[in-house]
Design a protein around this motif. Sequence first.
Motif, short mmCIF file in Angstrom:
data_model
loop_
_atom_site.label_atom_id
_atom_site.label_comp_id
_atom_site.label_asym_id
_atom_site.label_seq_id
_atom_site.Cartn_x
_atom_site.Cartn_y
_atom_site.Cartn_z
N ALA A 99 0.91 -1.09 -0.08
CA ALA A 99 -0.06 0.06 0.16
C ALA A 99 0.89 1.41 -0.02
O ALA A 99 0.43 2.23 -0.68
N ARG A 126 -7.72 11.92 -6.58
CA ARG A 126 -8.47 10.67 -6.25
C ARG A 126 -7.51 9.22 -5.95
O ARG A 126 -7.68 8.72 -5.20
N ARG A 127 -6.72 9.38 -6.84
CA ARG A 127 -5.71 8.11 -6.94
C ARG A 127 -4.97 8.09 -5.57
O ARG A 127 -4.73 7.32 -4.76
N ARG A 149 -5.81 9.92 -2.86
CA ARG A 149 -6.81 9.82 -1.53
C ARG A 149 -6.84 8.32 -1.25
O ARG A 149 -6.86 7.63 -0.23
N ARG A 150 -7.31 7.52 -2.44
CA ARG A 150 -7.41 5.96 -2.43
C ARG A 150 -6.28 5.25 -1.79
O ARG A 150 -6.29 4.34 -1.02
N ALA A 151 -4.98 5.61 -2.13
CA ALA A 151 -3.81 5.07 -1.86
C ALA A 151 -3.54 5.42 -0.56
O ALA A 151 -3.16 4.49 0.49
N ARG A 152 -3.88 6.50 0.05
CA ARG A 152 -3.95 7.02 1.45
C ARG A 152 -4.86 6.20 2.37
O ARG A 152 -4.36 5.59 3.33
N ARG A 153 -5.83 5.93 1.71
CA ARG A 153 -6.95 5.11 2.57
C ARG A 153 -6.52 3.48 2.88
O ARG A 153 -6.77 3.01 3.57
N ARG A 154 -5.83 3.08 1.68
CA ARG A 154 -5.21 1.63 1.54
C ARG A 154 -4.31 1.60 2.56
O ARG A 154 -4.08 0.39 3.20
N ASP A 193 2.03 1.68 -3.41
CA ASP A 193 1.19 2.35 -4.41
C ASP A 193 0.85 3.92 -4.10
O ASP A 193 0.76 4.72 -5.06
N LEU A 194 0.97 4.32 -2.76
CA LEU A 194 0.98 5.60 -2.52
C LEU A 194 2.15 6.37 -3.10
O LEU A 194 1.78 7.48 -3.75
#
Length: 89
Positions: A38, A60-61, A63-68, A41-42
């Motif tokens: 993860a 968005r990419r 933010r999604r990576a941070r959430r992962r 990915d970030l």
Amino acid sequence: MKDIVARQTAVTAVDRIDREPTVAELDAIERELPVILAGVDLLDAHIITLDRIPSELDQRRIRRARRRVLAARRALANRSTAGQAGGAA
């Protein structure tokens, strides 16, 4: 010209130089692998935006990576806590 070399013995023990990882070390890496992936990915999401202003898709990419990353860290922490508590509820 003379080469400068260390005249001391190596700090690391000789038997540890060319050794394979132990089973415990491999298990630790396997447990932490979702967090590592993860994080990669970030980092990839941030690298993409280095040479340009981030678009909405880039944001968005990221933010999604941070959430992962946060979800993987939370899952790892919960597994560690459950293992220490013995799993009893």
